[in-house]
Write a protein that holds these residues in place. Structure first.
Motif, PDB file in Angstrom:
ATOM      1  N   VAL A  93      -3.501  -5.634  21.813  1.00 44.38           N
ATOM      2  CA  VAL A  93      -3.460  -5.161  20.568  1.00 44.38           C
ATOM      3  C   VAL A  93      -2.183  -4.128  20.447  1.00 44.38           C
ATOM      4  CG1 VAL A  93      -4.876  -3.656  18.861  1.00 44.38           C
ATOM      5  CG2 VAL A  93      -5.912  -5.441  20.429  1.00 44.38           C
ATOM      6  N   SER A  94      -1.486  -4.378  19.655  1.00 48.98           N
ATOM      7  CA  SER A  94       0.200  -3.640  19.696  1.00 48.98           C
ATOM      8  C   SER A  94       0.013  -2.945  18.509  1.00 48.98           C
ATOM      9  CB  SER A  94       1.130  -4.798  19.553  1.00 48.98           C
ATOM     10  OG  SER A  94       0.820  -5.550  18.289  1.00 48.98           O
ATOM     11  N   MET A  95      -1.093  -2.591  17.810  1.00 46.42           N
ATOM     12  CA  MET A  95      -0.852  -1.662  16.775  1.00 46.42           C
ATOM     13  C   MET A  95      -2.210  -0.764  16.660  1.00 46.42           C
ATOM     14  SD  MET A  95       1.126  -3.369  13.258  1.00 46.42           S
ATOM     15  CE  MET A  95       0.060  -5.034  13.223  1.00 46.42           C
ATOM     16  N   GLY A  96      -2.023   0.239  15.845  1.00 48.01           N
ATOM     17  CA  GLY A  96      -3.163   1.227  15.815  1.00 48.01           C
ATOM     18  C   GLY A  96      -4.038   0.785  14.655  1.00 48.01           C
ATOM     19  N   SER A  97      -5.129   1.249  14.513  1.00 50.99           N
ATOM     20  CA  SER A  97      -5.893   0.995  13.315  1.00 50.99           C
ATOM     21  C   SER A  97      -5.114   0.747  12.018  1.00 50.99           C
ATOM     22  CB  SER A  97      -7.120   2.125  13.003  1.00 50.99           C
ATOM     23  OG  SER A  97      -7.991   1.521  12.100  1.00 50.99           O
ATOM     24  N   GLN A  98      -5.445  -0.421  11.266  1.00 50.27           N
ATOM     25  CA  GLN A  98      -4.656  -0.858  10.174  1.00 50.27           C
ATOM     26  C   GLN A  98      -5.567  -1.185   9.111  1.00 50.27           C
ATOM     27  OE1 GLN A  98      -1.159  -0.434   9.358  1.00 50.27           O
ATOM     28  NE2 GLN A  98      -1.156   0.878  11.187  1.00 50.27           N
ATOM     29  N   ILE A  99      -6.380  -2.256   9.349  1.00 50.89           N
ATOM     30  CA  ILE A  99      -7.239  -2.810   8.498  1.00 50.89           C
ATOM     31  C   ILE A  99      -8.746  -2.955   8.957  1.00 50.89           C
ATOM     32  CG2 ILE A  99      -7.763  -4.992   7.127  1.00 50.89           C
ATOM     33  CD1 ILE A  99      -4.661  -5.871   7.494  1.00 50.89           C
ATOM     34  N   ALA A 100      -9.824  -2.225   7.994  1.00 55.15           N
ATOM     35  CA  ALA A 100     -10.999  -2.349   8.795  1.00 55.15           C
ATOM     36  C   ALA A 100     -11.740  -3.416   8.990  1.00 55.15           C
ATOM     37  CB  ALA A 100     -11.868  -1.596   7.553  1.00 55.15           C
ATOM     38  N   LEU A 156       0.982 -12.637   6.685  1.00 55.39           N
ATOM     39  CA  LEU A 156       1.273 -11.380   6.334  1.00 55.39           C
ATOM     40  C   LEU A 156       1.161 -10.460   7.297  1.00 55.39           C
ATOM     41  CD1 LEU A 156      -0.381 -10.921   2.785  1.00 55.39           C
ATOM     42  CD2 LEU A 156       2.119 -11.232   3.257  1.00 55.39           C
ATOM     43  N   THR A 157       1.930  -9.414   7.401  1.00 56.10           N
ATOM     44  CA  THR A 157       2.094  -8.256   8.478  1.00 56.10           C
ATOM     45  C   THR A 157       0.944  -7.364   8.202  1.00 56.10           C
ATOM     46  OG1 THR A 157       3.742  -6.928   7.348  1.00 56.10           O
ATOM     47  CG2 THR A 157       4.551  -8.829   9.145  1.00 56.10           C
ATOM     48  N   ALA A 158       0.161  -6.886   9.283  1.00 53.31           N
ATOM     49  CA  ALA A 158      -0.929  -5.978   8.846  1.00 53.31           C
ATOM     50  C   ALA A 158      -0.283  -4.615   8.391  1.00 53.31           C
ATOM     51  CB  ALA A 158      -1.671  -5.572  10.075  1.00 53.31           C
ATOM     52  N   GLN A 159       0.716  -4.136   8.700  1.00 56.04           N
ATOM     53  CA  GLN A 159       1.291  -2.827   8.274  1.00 56.04           C
ATOM     54  C   GLN A 159       1.522  -2.761   6.875  1.00 56.04           C
ATOM     55  OE1 GLN A 159       2.687  -4.594  10.592  1.00 56.04           O
ATOM     56  NE2 GLN A 159       4.748  -4.641  10.666  1.00 56.04           N
ATOM     57  N   THR A 160       1.590  -3.764   6.419  1.00 61.61           N
ATOM     58  CA  THR A 160       2.052  -4.027   4.539  1.00 61.61           C
ATOM     59  C   THR A 160       0.683  -4.002   3.889  1.00 61.61           C
ATOM     60  OG1 THR A 160       2.145  -6.673   4.563  1.00 61.61           O
ATOM     61  CG2 THR A 160       4.042  -5.381   4.946  1.00 61.61           C
ATOM     62  N   GLN A 161      -0.571  -4.052   4.532  1.00 63.44           N
ATOM     63  CA  GLN A 161      -1.595  -4.018   3.711  1.00 63.44           C
ATOM     64  C   GLN A 161      -2.667  -2.772   3.686  1.00 63.44           C
ATOM     65  OE1 GLN A 161      -3.721  -8.013   4.508  1.00 63.44           O
ATOM     66  NE2 GLN A 161      -2.111  -8.253   5.857  1.00 63.44           N
ATOM     67  N   GLU A 162      -3.477  -2.719   3.045  1.00 65.22           N
ATOM     68  CA  GLU A 162      -4.349  -1.357   2.933  1.00 65.22           C
ATOM     69  C   GLU A 162      -5.445  -1.429   3.872  1.00 65.22           C
ATOM     70  OE1 GLU A 162      -3.329   1.053   1.382  1.00 65.22           O
ATOM     71  OE2 GLU A 162      -1.657   0.263   0.261  1.00 65.22           O
ATOM     72  N   GLN A 163      -6.116  -0.307   4.512  1.00 60.81           N
ATOM     73  CA  GLN A 163      -7.353  -0.323   5.103  1.00 60.81           C
ATOM     74  C   GLN A 163      -8.552  -1.182   4.665  1.00 60.81           C
ATOM     75  OE1 GLN A 163      -8.950   0.848   7.870  1.00 60.81           O
ATOM     76  NE2 GLN A 163      -7.331   1.586   9.105  1.00 60.81           N
ATOM     77  N   ALA A 164      -8.692  -1.238   3.292  1.00 61.09           N
ATOM     78  CA  ALA A 164      -9.566  -1.961   2.756  1.00 61.09           C
ATOM     79  C   ALA A 164      -9.462  -3.593   2.380  1.00 61.09           C
ATOM     80  CB  ALA A 164     -10.129  -1.524   1.514  1.00 61.09           C
ATOM     81  N   ALA A 165      -8.200  -4.017   2.824  1.00 58.30           N
ATOM     82  CA  ALA A 165      -7.782  -5.040   2.539  1.00 58.30           C
ATOM     83  C   ALA A 165      -8.620  -6.105   3.050  1.00 58.30           C
ATOM     84  CB  ALA A 165      -6.304  -5.562   3.100  1.00 58.30           C
ATOM     85  N   SER A 166      -8.820  -7.625   2.155  1.00 53.08           N
ATOM     86  CA  SER A 166      -9.589  -8.605   2.475  1.00 53.08           C
ATOM     87  C   SER A 166      -8.855  -9.408   3.451  1.00 53.08           C
ATOM     88  CB  SER A 166     -10.243  -9.264   1.417  1.00 53.08           C
ATOM     89  OG  SER A 166     -10.932  -8.526   0.504  1.00 53.08           O
TER      90      SER A 166
END
Length: 363
Positions: free
Chosen positions: A134-141, A74-84
């Motif tokens: 690292v090609s994205m900023g903070s997405q998932i904790a 799954l792509t990170a940008q489709t998930q929430e910060q608190a995603a497992s």
């Protein structure tokens, strides 16, 4: 491989690990696909040995590729910060890294482009140094924490695109800014006689806010050429429903030679992300064609575009700002855009930055 400072730098053997969200050439990987291809070609031209581990079905021309089967991530940008943290039953990500571990001793350095938890977790279990791009900023904790541990335990191994991106992480001061990519200007044809058209490039998904560009095109009456992978079909369908009379044309996901042919004749490129874009490969591709870029003053584009010279930076999420900037496109000298691609954002310039980083890690 310690470096002998009295002799020419040695040629390195570099193993590149691709993104696990899609086969290279599919468009699912976004800008990372261009980054991998351009970097691999540049490093090979400098005499380094390159191999790329990528999902099955990847197409990279004559670049040596080890194709690995498995289910995409799954792509990170489709998930929430608190995603497992989660992986499918037969994860291509794990299969790729198992392959890398088995052959690591044939290489001097591993270059990781996957924005995912697993590569950072596995770092201590490898004998070869790993350069993490690292090609994205903070997405998932959970991913942030994994990256931070590597940044602390393996100093200098975390590379990011821009200062803006680094600032999204609590450990941003531990990141090494390497830029996001570079283009080969020879691949892009410069055009100084544009048509009355606009362009929008990228994955068609909500965080890219294509609807803002469509709204601006509708208000100006200028045709908007849309190019990129439809990642979210429902989102694309909603845009068409909301703007049935907008002057838009969807050209699909195009290989570079076709993309630049469609892009070069446009008067301007619109960048409308609703998130902090780490870099913005489409901006430097646009510059290479001589096309100025209008972007929200947010994320990487704000560090790429020189306001008033290679494009315009406008208030984030402002359709009025986009429309006003479109009216000013004739103020931009398109030759300045091409010059930026040749001198600041070229494949050669970026190759030198990355090569220097790799030498430091190997040393």
């Amino acid at each position: 491989m310690p470096l002998n400072r009295s002799s020419p730098p040695p040629r390195l053997k570099i193993l590149i690990l691709s993104t696990p969200v899609g086969a290279l050439g599919s468009g699912l990987g976004g800008g990372v696909e261009l980054t991998i291809a351009n970097l691999a070609r540049e490093l090979r031209s400098r005499g380094h040995t390159i191999a790329i581990i990528a999902p099955l079905g990847s197409q990279l021309g004559d670049l040596p590729t080890i194709q690995v089967p498995g289910e995409l991530q799954l792509t990170a940008q489709t998930q929430e910060q608190a995603a497992s943290i989660s992986m499918p039953g037969d994860p291509v990500l794990a299969n790729m890294w198992a392959t890398a571990r088995a052959i690591q001793h044939d290489y001097d350095l591993i270059f990781n482009t996957a924005f995912d938890w697993l590569p950072f977790y596995l770092t201590p279990f490898f004998d070869r140094p790993i350069a993490h791009f690292v090609s994205m900023g903070s997405q998932i904790a959970a991913i942030d924490l994994a990256i931070e541990r590597v940044a602390v335990d393996f100093p200098g191994t975390i590379g990011v695109c821009t200062r803006t991106q680094a600032a999204t992480f609590s450990f941003g001061d531990r990141c090494h800014i390497v830029g996001g990519s570079g283009v080969d200007p020879a691949v892009y044809d410069y055009c100084d006689t544009p048509e009355q058209t606009l362009a929008w490039l990228g994955r068609i998904s909500p965080e890219k806010a294509l609807q803002d560009a469509v709204a601006a095109a509708e208000r100006t009456g200028m045709k908007l050429k849309i190019m990129g992978k439809i990642q979210d079909p429902d989102y694309w369908a909603q845009i068409q429903c909301d703007y049935p009379h907008a002057p838009i044309e969807y050209l699909g996901f195009l290989p570079t030679h076709q993309l630049q042919q469609a892009l070069r004749t446009c008067k301007g490129l619109l960048m409308t992300p609703r998130w902090v874009e780490a870099f913005g490969n489409v901006a430097i591709e646009s510059f290479a064609c001589g096309v100025p870029v209008i972007a929200y003053r947010r994320g990487g584009p704000a560090e790429i575009i020189t306001d008033g010279k290679t494009g315009f930076l406008v208030e984030p999420d402002s359709i009025d700002g986009l429309v006003s900037a479109i009216a000013r496109l004739d103020e931009i000298d398109r030759a300045q855009c091409r010059h930026a691609a040749e001198t600041v954002f070229s494949q050669s310039v970026w190759g030198t930055v990355m090569e220097s980083w790799f030498y430091r890690l190997v040393d």
